[in-house]
Design a protein around this motif. Structure first.
Motif, PDB file in Angstrom:
ATOM      1  N   PHE A 167       0.843  -1.197   0.000  1.00  0.00           N
ATOM      2  CA  PHE A 167       0.000   0.000   0.000  1.00  0.00           C
ATOM      3  C   PHE A 167       0.881   1.252   0.000  1.00  0.00           C
ATOM      4  CE2 PHE A 167      -3.374  -2.807   1.803  1.00  0.00           C
ATOM      5  CZ  PHE A 167      -4.332  -2.576   0.832  1.00  0.00           C
ATOM      6  N   ARG A 170       2.513   1.679  -3.456  1.00  0.00           N
ATOM      7  CA  ARG A 170       1.565   2.228  -4.426  1.00  0.00           C
ATOM      8  C   ARG A 170       1.332   3.724  -4.185  1.00  0.00           C
ATOM      9  NH1 ARG A 170      -4.124  -0.714  -4.782  1.00  0.00           N
ATOM     10  NH2 ARG A 170      -4.481   0.368  -2.841  1.00  0.00           N
ATOM     11  N   MET A 208      -4.605  -5.137 -11.564  1.00  0.00           N
ATOM     12  CA  MET A 208      -4.417  -3.977 -10.692  1.00  0.00           C
ATOM     13  C   MET A 208      -2.964  -3.524 -10.657  1.00  0.00           C
ATOM     14  SD  MET A 208      -7.024  -4.195  -7.513  1.00  0.00           S
ATOM     15  CE  MET A 208      -6.679  -5.850  -7.068  1.00  0.00           C
ATOM     16  N   ASP A 210      -0.968  -2.591  -8.274  1.00  0.00           N
ATOM     17  CA  ASP A 210      -0.040  -3.185  -7.305  1.00  0.00           C
ATOM     18  C   ASP A 210       0.364  -4.592  -7.702  1.00  0.00           C
ATOM     19  OD1 ASP A 210      -2.560  -4.272  -6.606  1.00  0.00           O
ATOM     20  OD2 ASP A 210      -2.808  -2.573  -5.258  1.00  0.00           O
ATOM     21  N   GLU A 269       1.548  -5.390   7.942  1.00  0.00           N
ATOM     22  CA  GLU A 269       0.598  -6.431   7.625  1.00  0.00           C
ATOM     23  C   GLU A 269       0.717  -6.721   6.150  1.00  0.00           C
ATOM     24  OE1 GLU A 269      -3.226  -5.208  10.074  1.00  0.00           O
ATOM     25  OE2 GLU A 269      -2.038  -3.591   9.258  1.00  0.00           O
ATOM     26  N   GLY A 272      -2.898  -7.019   0.228  1.00  0.00           N
ATOM     27  CA  GLY A 272      -3.955  -7.721  -0.465  1.00  0.00           C
ATOM     28  C   GLY A 272      -3.679  -8.205  -1.866  1.00  0.00           C
ATOM     29  N   PHE A 277      -2.744 -11.336   1.829  1.00  0.00           N
ATOM     30  CA  PHE A 277      -3.368 -10.766   3.013  1.00  0.00           C
ATOM     31  C   PHE A 277      -4.063 -11.866   3.803  1.00  0.00           C
ATOM     32  CE2 PHE A 277      -6.931 -10.687   0.127  1.00  0.00           C
ATOM     33  CZ  PHE A 277      -7.998 -11.002   0.940  1.00  0.00           C
ATOM     34  N   PRO A 278      -4.237 -11.631   5.100  1.00  0.00           N
ATOM     35  CA  PRO A 278      -4.853 -12.673   5.896  1.00  0.00           C
ATOM     36  C   PRO A 278      -6.217 -13.031   5.317  1.00  0.00           C
ATOM     37  CG  PRO A 278      -4.139 -10.822   7.245  1.00  0.00           C
ATOM     38  CD  PRO A 278      -3.984 -10.416   5.827  1.00  0.00           C
TER      39      PRO A 278
ATOM     40  N   GLY B 129      -8.608  -1.212  -6.043  1.00  0.00           N
ATOM     41  CA  GLY B 129      -7.246  -0.673  -6.045  1.00  0.00           C
ATOM     42  C   GLY B 129      -7.165   0.844  -6.031  1.00  0.00           C
ATOM     43  N   SER B 155     -12.402  -3.348  -3.349  1.00  0.00           N
ATOM     44  CA  SER B 155     -11.430  -4.387  -2.999  1.00  0.00           C
ATOM     45  C   SER B 155     -10.020  -3.847  -3.155  1.00  0.00           C
ATOM     46  CB  SER B 155     -11.571  -5.597  -3.930  1.00  0.00           C
ATOM     47  OG  SER B 155     -12.885  -6.002  -4.009  1.00  0.00           O
ATOM     48  N   PHE B 156      -9.202  -4.105  -2.190  1.00  0.00           N
ATOM     49  CA  PHE B 156      -7.782  -3.707  -2.192  1.00  0.00           C
ATOM     50  C   PHE B 156      -7.578  -2.198  -2.284  1.00  0.00           C
ATOM     51  CE2 PHE B 156      -8.171  -7.834  -4.401  1.00  0.00           C
ATOM     52  CZ  PHE B 156      -7.645  -8.623  -3.405  1.00  0.00           C
ATOM     53  N   ALA B 157      -8.649  -1.457  -2.092  1.00  0.00           N
ATOM     54  CA  ALA B 157      -8.512   0.006  -2.107  1.00  0.00           C
ATOM     55  C   ALA B 157      -7.773   0.458  -0.858  1.00  0.00           C
ATOM     56  CB  ALA B 157      -9.878   0.664  -2.180  1.00  0.00           C
ATOM     57  N   ASP B 158      -7.170   1.615  -0.959  1.00  0.00           N
ATOM     58  CA  ASP B 158      -6.414   2.156   0.162  1.00  0.00           C
ATOM     59  C   ASP B 158      -7.194   3.328   0.751  1.00  0.00           C
ATOM     60  OD1 ASP B 158      -4.595   3.130   1.948  1.00  0.00           O
ATOM     61  OD2 ASP B 158      -2.908   3.197   0.558  1.00  0.00           O
ATOM     62  N   THR B 175     -12.855  -6.175   0.324  1.00  0.00           N
ATOM     63  CA  THR B 175     -11.948  -7.299   0.549  1.00  0.00           C
ATOM     64  C   THR B 175     -10.494  -6.860   0.435  1.00  0.00           C
ATOM     65  OG1 THR B 175     -13.596  -8.491  -0.714  1.00  0.00           O
ATOM     66  CG2 THR B 175     -11.637  -9.712  -0.087  1.00  0.00           C
ATOM     67  N   GLY B 176      -9.715  -7.174   1.447  1.00  0.00           N
ATOM     68  CA  GLY B 176      -8.284  -6.858   1.394  1.00  0.00           C
ATOM     69  C   GLY B 176      -7.968  -5.377   1.385  1.00  0.00           C
ATOM     70  N   ALA B 177      -8.957  -4.549   1.657  1.00  0.00           N
ATOM     71  CA  ALA B 177      -8.725  -3.101   1.607  1.00  0.00           C
ATOM     72  C   ALA B 177      -7.924  -2.636   2.818  1.00  0.00           C
ATOM     73  CB  ALA B 177     -10.059  -2.362   1.561  1.00  0.00           C
ATOM     74  N   ASN B 178      -7.259  -1.510   2.641  1.00  0.00           N
ATOM     75  CA  ASN B 178      -6.497  -0.919   3.741  1.00  0.00           C
ATOM     76  C   ASN B 178      -7.370   0.124   4.433  1.00  0.00           C
ATOM     77  OD1 ASN B 178      -4.670   0.229   5.466  1.00  0.00           O
ATOM     78  ND2 ASN B 178      -3.369   1.120   3.878  1.00  0.00           N
ATOM     79  N   GLY B 196     -10.529 -10.152   5.183  1.00  0.00           N
ATOM     80  CA  GLY B 196      -9.104  -9.869   5.030  1.00  0.00           C
ATOM     81  C   GLY B 196      -8.750  -8.396   5.045  1.00  0.00           C
ATOM     82  N   LEU B 198      -7.598  -4.791   6.328  1.00  0.00           N
ATOM     83  CA  LEU B 198      -6.673  -4.346   7.366  1.00  0.00           C
ATOM     84  C   LEU B 198      -7.314  -3.156   8.067  1.00  0.00           C
ATOM     85  CD1 LEU B 198      -3.418  -4.410   5.202  1.00  0.00           C
ATOM     86  CD2 LEU B 198      -4.409  -6.264   6.521  1.00  0.00           C
TER      87      LEU B 198
END
Lengths: 319, 331
Positions: A167, A170, A208, A210, A269, A272, A277-278, B129, B155-158, B175-178, B196, B198
């Protein structure tokens, strides 16, 4: 697959709920057996779970899966539509492949040559190649257009790629560069033999940022190697200056946060998009509206893809 | 007006194109820094990779516009209609998008760092993202409603450090986002998918999280006071030191969740399934554990003063040094 993966059922359910389920099954069948079935009724009768399991057993690595699916898609008369489906399947199937950590040096014969095949033809001149004044020729890469691969004498990163804070990587890059240009530059560095067409545009859109950055670091194990290949790619674009600036921002961030990062620093951590990721195995990517809409648009006269494509192509080929 | 005419006028020094009809124009890679398109119609226009830094598009019709890779840093897009717009990989850092309509837009890998997104309609967007670090989406009483992110795919966005106070994220996918240190106070996340994600130190106080999926989400030290998590799925979630005071977790599943040092004072855990969960040194004072399942759970040194555990299933649970409801230490 020797054992039933705990996430198999989840993946199957998701595929069956997808409005493109018929195309998904057609592509999987083609990739597994080489047989193209156009009778939708027969396709409906196929067991999605068995197709998924078969695909997984045929492809021991995710790279092999990517290669197989994209190769199958590229040979169809709607390569961009099926290319998007292939990309989505690759993303979804990531759950079945444990992360390769630390980054592995792959022998050339197993490295995927996903885009080394002739570019798929598409209506309206979509397969027109970019005006690339100088095609890069990676010094360490194998001949005949295979993508570059890590050399055996390069040092590996001190910790698994998934342990870095992607993160932050990016963000660092986005602060200094244009995200789309970063994606385009990354994509063509990873796939140097690819021309710009609907298929690649759809692939760039579907993958994506990343994930592309992760793949770069996975492929090029030193900053020197990465710099060399990125700079070679920059020269292929008419707007050298803009891509050179993009490259500079990327290289600075990747060097600072990945290649030269303090290995002893506290791990963040895991991140994703790399699949680490977990609970990644529970990830259910949702229907990508944009790519689906784009594919449908093309089918209905090529509105979505062609407009986007021509727009970008014009942008690149403009003198 | 066609594209060439517009570019010529712009190069000649004219920057005000307010109210102009520019629908469907192709301005790919055009340098239009600081241009004024207030109230203009740019629907279905193609501005891929264009330079629109500091441009003003207030109240403009930008429906179906292609802005992929465009640079819109510090642009004013307030009250604009960006429905179905394509902003894939675009830069909108510090942009003003207050009251804008971005429903169903494509925002994949776009950068909205420190953008003002108060009262925006982001329902159904594809924002996989996307980077929204420090973005402002907060509700302000009598001025701005919370952002509408219903059904959005982030998803996976910050979203680290973003302010989503009062936002509506019903059935959104994160999902999997920060979401580390993200402010979500009073937000609605019913039916959302946060597997998942964070969420370390995120503020979720007073949130509605009914039937939300938080499988293996990292909620370490998150603030969930008074949050409603009824029917949520928190299997394998990390909730160490999480603040769940007065939260309701009725019929929540917390299989193998890590709740060490969590504060669950007065929390309602009726019919919750906490099998194999780790609650060591957690605070369950006055908590309601009516018919909750704590099979094989680790309750070492847990505080359960005045908690209602009379109908809880504690088979196989480790109660070493636990403070029981009557204040006695379990030996």
């Amino acid at each position: 697959m020797s054992t039933v993966h705990p996430q198999l059922q989840q993946v199957v359910q998701q595929l069956e709920a997808d409005r493109n389920v018929t195309r998904i099954k057609k592509l999987l069948l083609l990739a597994c057996t080489g047989h193209w079935e156009s009778d939708n009724q027969k396709i409906d009768l196929l067991d999605t779970g068995r197709l998924v399991k078969r695909m997984r057993s045929l492809c021991p690595t995710h790279d092999r899966l990517t290669y197989t699916l994209h190769q199958a898609a590229a040979n169809l008369n709607k390569p961009s539509v099926y290319g998007v489906i292939a990309t989505e399947l690759c993303n979804l199937f990531t759950a079945f492949y444990p992360a390769a950590t630390p980054p592995k040096v792959r022998p050339p014969d197993t490295f995927p040559t996903v885009f080394s095949a002739a570019p798929p033809s598409a209506p309206g001149g979509e397969a027109t190649a970019l005006a690339m004044p100088e095609a890069p020729s990676p010094p360490s890469g194998p001949p005949d257009g295979d993508p570059p691969h890590p050399t055996f004498n390069t040092p590996l990163l001190p910790k698994p790629l998934s342990a870095y804070d992607w993160f932050s990587v990016r963000l660092d890059i986005m602060r200094a560069a244009n995200p789309l240009r970063v994606k385009i530059l990354s994509f063509f560095t990873l796939e140097p033999q690819t021309s710009f067409n609907a298929y690649t545009w759809a692939s760039i859109k579907a993958e994506m940022l990343d994930r592309l950055l992760y793949r770069l670091c996975e492929t090029f194990t030193t900053i020197e190697e990465l710099t060399e290949h990125i700079n070679a790619t920059v020269k292929r674009f008419p707007e050298v200056e803009e891509y050179a600036q993009t490259a500079d921002a990327m290289l600075r961030a990747l060097d600072r946060l990945i290649y030269s990062a303090d290995p002893g620093a506290e791990d963040n951590e895991s991140f994703g998009a790399t699949g680490q990721f977990p609970g990644f195995e529970l990830f259910q990517p949702s229907d990508d509206q944009s790519t689906v809409a784009m594919a449908e648009g093309e089918e209905d006269g090529g509105v979505g893809v062609e407009r986007s494509l021509f727009a970008v192509e014009n942008a690149f080929t403009r003198p | 007006m066609n594209a060439q005419e517009l570019l010529q006028r712009y190069q000649a020094g004219k920057t005000n194109f307010s109210g102009a009809n520019l629908s469907g124009l192709k301005l790919i890679r055009a340098d239009l820094v600081g241009i004024n398109f207030t109230g203009a119609d740019l629907s279905r226009a193609n501005l891929i990779l264009a330079y629109l830094n500091r441009s003003v598009m207030r109240g403009a019709n930008l429906a179906h516009i292609k802005l992929s890779g465009a640079n819109l840093d510090n642009a004013n897009l307030s009250a604009s209609n960006l429905r179905d717009a394509d902003l894939h990989g675009a830069r909108l850092q510090g942009a003003d998008l207050r009251n804008a309509n971005l429903a169903l837009a494509t925002l994949t890998d776009a950068s909205f760092v420190e953008a003002d997104l108060r009262n925006t309609n982001l329902s159904g967007v594809n924002g996989r993202g996307a980077c929204l670090r420090g973005a402002n989406l907060r509700e302000e009483k009598r001025v701005y409603q919370g952002a509408n992110l219903r059904g959005a795919d982030l998803s996976f966005a910050d979203l680290q450090g973003a302010d989503l106070t009062g936002a509506d994220l019903t059935r959104a996918t994160l999902t999997g986002a920060n979401l580390r240190e993200t402010m979500l106070r009073g937000a609605t996340l019913n039916g959302a998918n946060l597997n998942g994600a964070l969420m370390t130190k995120a503020t979720l106080a007073d949130c509605q999280l009914v039937k939300t999926s938080l499988v293996k989400a990292n909620l370490t030290a998150a603030r969930l006071e008074r949050a409603c998590l009824d029917g949520a799925n928190l299997n394998g979630a990390l909730l160490q030191m999480a603040m769940l005071v007065d939260a309701t977790l009725k019929e929540t599943t917390l299989l193998q969740a890590d709740l060490t040092y969590a504060r669950l004072t007065r929390a309602d855990l009726s019919r919750a399934d906490l099998s194999r969960a780790d609650l060591s040194q957690a605070d369950l004072v006055e908590a309601h554990l009516i018919r909750s399942i704590l099979k094989d759970a680790n309750l070492t040194k847990v505080l359960m003063n005045r908690a209602d555990i009379s109908s809880a299933n504690l088979s196989g649970a480790n109660l070493f040094c636990a403070t029981m409801p009557d204040g006695q230490i379990y030996r």
